[in-house]
Design an enzyme around this catalytic site. Structure first.
Site, PDB file in Angstrom:
ATOM      1  N   ILE A   1     -44.459   3.488 -11.594  1.00  0.00           N
ATOM      2  CA  ILE A   1     -44.172   3.574 -10.164  1.00  0.00           C
ATOM      3  C   ILE A   1     -42.904   4.399 -10.004  1.00  0.00           C
ATOM      4  O   ILE A   1     -42.123   4.534 -10.937  1.00  0.00           O
ATOM      5  CB  ILE A   1     -44.018   2.177  -9.508  1.00  0.00           C
ATOM      6  CG1 ILE A   1     -42.951   1.350 -10.213  1.00  0.00           C
ATOM      7  CG2 ILE A   1     -45.344   1.440  -9.491  1.00  0.00           C
ATOM      8  CD1 ILE A   1     -42.745  -0.031  -9.586  1.00  0.00           C
ATOM      9  N   ASP A   2     -42.720   4.967  -8.831  1.00  0.00           N
ATOM     10  CA  ASP A   2     -41.606   5.875  -8.606  1.00  0.00           C
ATOM     11  C   ASP A   2     -40.263   5.174  -8.741  1.00  0.00           C
ATOM     12  O   ASP A   2     -40.159   3.948  -8.579  1.00  0.00           O
ATOM     13  CB  ASP A   2     -41.699   6.505  -7.213  1.00  0.00           C
ATOM     14  CG  ASP A   2     -42.948   7.348  -7.036  1.00  0.00           C
ATOM     15  OD1 ASP A   2     -43.360   7.993  -8.018  1.00  0.00           O
ATOM     16  OD2 ASP A   2     -43.504   7.354  -5.922  1.00  0.00           O
ATOM     17  N   LYS A   3     -39.241   5.959  -8.994  1.00  0.00           N
ATOM     18  CA  LYS A   3     -37.883   5.431  -9.169  1.00  0.00           C
ATOM     19  C   LYS A   3     -37.477   4.518  -8.018  1.00  0.00           C
ATOM     20  O   LYS A   3     -36.958   3.415  -8.237  1.00  0.00           O
ATOM     21  CB  LYS A   3     -36.892   6.596  -9.271  1.00  0.00           C
ATOM     22  CG  LYS A   3     -35.425   6.164  -9.262  1.00  0.00           C
ATOM     23  CD  LYS A   3     -34.493   7.364  -9.165  1.00  0.00           C
ATOM     24  CE  LYS A   3     -33.047   6.909  -8.988  1.00  0.00           C
ATOM     25  NZ  LYS A   3     -32.133   8.051  -8.782  1.00  0.00           N
TER      26      LYS A   3
ATOM     27  N   THR B   1     -39.341   3.015  -5.801  1.00  0.00           N
ATOM     28  CA  THR B   1     -40.325   1.991  -5.449  1.00  0.00           C
ATOM     29  C   THR B   1     -40.081   0.790  -6.353  1.00  0.00           C
ATOM     30  O   THR B   1     -39.849   0.939  -7.548  1.00  0.00           O
ATOM     31  CB  THR B   1     -41.760   2.512  -5.644  1.00  0.00           C
ATOM     32  OG1 THR B   1     -41.977   3.642  -4.796  1.00  0.00           O
ATOM     33  CG2 THR B   1     -42.785   1.431  -5.305  1.00  0.00           C
TER      34      THR B   1
ATOM     35  N   ARG C   1     -47.489   7.329  -0.552  1.00  0.00           N
ATOM     36  CA  ARG C   1     -46.485   8.043   0.240  1.00  0.00           C
ATOM     37  C   ARG C   1     -47.091   9.249   0.948  1.00  0.00           C
ATOM     38  O   ARG C   1     -46.832   9.495   2.137  1.00  0.00           O
ATOM     39  CB  ARG C   1     -45.327   8.456  -0.663  1.00  0.00           C
ATOM     40  CG  ARG C   1     -44.606   7.278  -1.299  1.00  0.00           C
ATOM     41  CD  ARG C   1     -43.699   7.707  -2.442  1.00  0.00           C
ATOM     42  NE  ARG C   1     -42.596   8.539  -1.980  1.00  0.00           N
ATOM     43  CZ  ARG C   1     -41.735   9.137  -2.790  1.00  0.00           C
ATOM     44  NH1 ARG C   1     -41.872   9.012  -4.118  1.00  0.00           N
ATOM     45  NH2 ARG C   1     -40.760   9.855  -2.292  1.00  0.00           N
TER      46      ARG C   1
END
Length: 352
Positions: free
Chosen positions: A159-161, A163, A262
């Site tokens: 998962i993104d930084k 998130t 997103r």
């Protein structure tokens, strides 16, 4: 002859649903007939027999473009490929003692709750203090830059930084390859919660739109109508709570592309609150009064990242074959943001 793949270190990691070559074996002209599993074990020094057998079992070994079984007989001129549903990166990984919020752990798998702000994998200027560094310390493993798998066989998704939320970790080869197959087959359950700009037009819906890298900004993704240019991505959403100018939604992933939620929410005019890359740090709904603008600024300071949390994760345990499901609480910054909007929208006594 054994060759490894080329790397693409400047770009973000793609998620699952596409195969990437990790190793290639080109069979010599004079090779005698031999089972593919035995041939791979003999010619791949840094890959164990168990890992080869697990990879074949899960369908990650191909000859030409066809998936083969362990008893396939290798012949001169064959090209054997070890493919996985993520890119291989050659970076050094050093253990670092960093606290982890572990919600479940056994001998095969580990599930943890990643905080917002923590990078998952080393790279792109982040070679220390990542989640992988922390896991290396917790699991007592490390890897040099020439290791066979820069993910160390433990993380099968990301998962993104900025998130927060749940991630699954594999603690051995069998678990890593089994979970990777589940992600590739879309059988993993993943549900996110997000605060988005605007009042959603209905109580539920689906965004089915192909994604591709934005030609004008390689760190962004965008939707595209041409199926030849993008990868199919599907996000199902439903409204959990309405606040007038923003909405709390749950998103269920059918696919798992990079930045999928997103981009999809932004593409329908409802970017995630605080998402700087996709328009979420601009005031998209509300009044023109300075008091409201200050309220929004206070919200951004309260939750200084995209308001997106990986709340639910479910998968079949690689050993027991039982379905496990985990749920996490909305983190403090998002919870505070929601409380602030509840008060503002009149759902709670005003404290503004």
């Amino acid at each position: 002859m054994l060759t490894g793949p080329q790397t693409d270190a400047e770009l973000p990691l793609d998620e699952e649903q596409e195969m990437f070559e990790h190793f290639r074996l080109e069979v010599d002209p004079g090779q005698d007939p031999i089972r593919v599993d035995k041939y791979m074990v003999a010619h791949m020094e840094k890959t164990s027999r168990h890992r080869v057998q697990c990879a074949i079992k899960e369908g990650f070994v191909q000859v030409g473009e066809k998936t083969v079984k362990a008893n396939y007989i290798v012949r001169p001129g064959d090209v054997i490929r070890f493919v996985m549903p993520y890119r291989r990166r050659g970076v050094e990984i050093l253990p670092q003692e960093i606290p982890l919020d572990i919600v479940y752990e056994d001998e095969d798998v580990l599930v943890l709750n990643k905080p917002a702000g923590m990078v998952v994998h080393p790279g792109h200027g982040h070679y220390e203090s990542t989640l992988v560094n922390a896991l290396a310390f917790h699991l007592g493993i490390s890897q040099g830059p020439d290791g066979e798998d820069d993910r160390m066989g433990i993380l099968v998704h990301r998962i993104d930084k900025d998130t927060s939320g749940l991630l699954a970790v594999a603690k051995n080869d069998e678990s890593q390859l089994n979970l990777a197959r589940q992600f590739f087959d879309h059988s993993i359950e993943r549900r996110y919660v997000a605060v988005v700009w605007g009042d959603m037009p209905s109580d539920s819906g689906t965004v089915d739109a192909n994604l591709m890298r934005d030609p004008s900004d390689r760190l962004r993704f965008c939707t595209v109508d041409d199926p030849e240019k993008g990868k199919r991505a599907v996000t199902h959403w439903k409204v959990l709570e309405r606040f007038g100018f923003v909405t709390l939604v749950e998103c269920k992933l059918e696919t798992g592309r990079t930045h999928q939620i997103r981009v999809h929410l932004s593409s329908i005019g409802h970017p995630i609150f605080g998402d700087d890359r996709y328009g979420g740090t601009q005031i998209r709904q509300g009044t023109i009064y300075s008091k409201y603008k200050q309220f929004i600024q206070n919200c951004f300071e309260l939750c200084p990242r995209q308001a997106l949390h990986a709340k639910t994760l479910g998968f079949v345990h690689p050993r027991t074959r039982k379905f496990l499901q985990f749920d996490s609480q909305i983190p403090a910054d998002m919870a505070a943001l929601l409380d602030k909007w509840r008060r503002y929208s009149g759902c709670m006594p005003s404290e503004e």
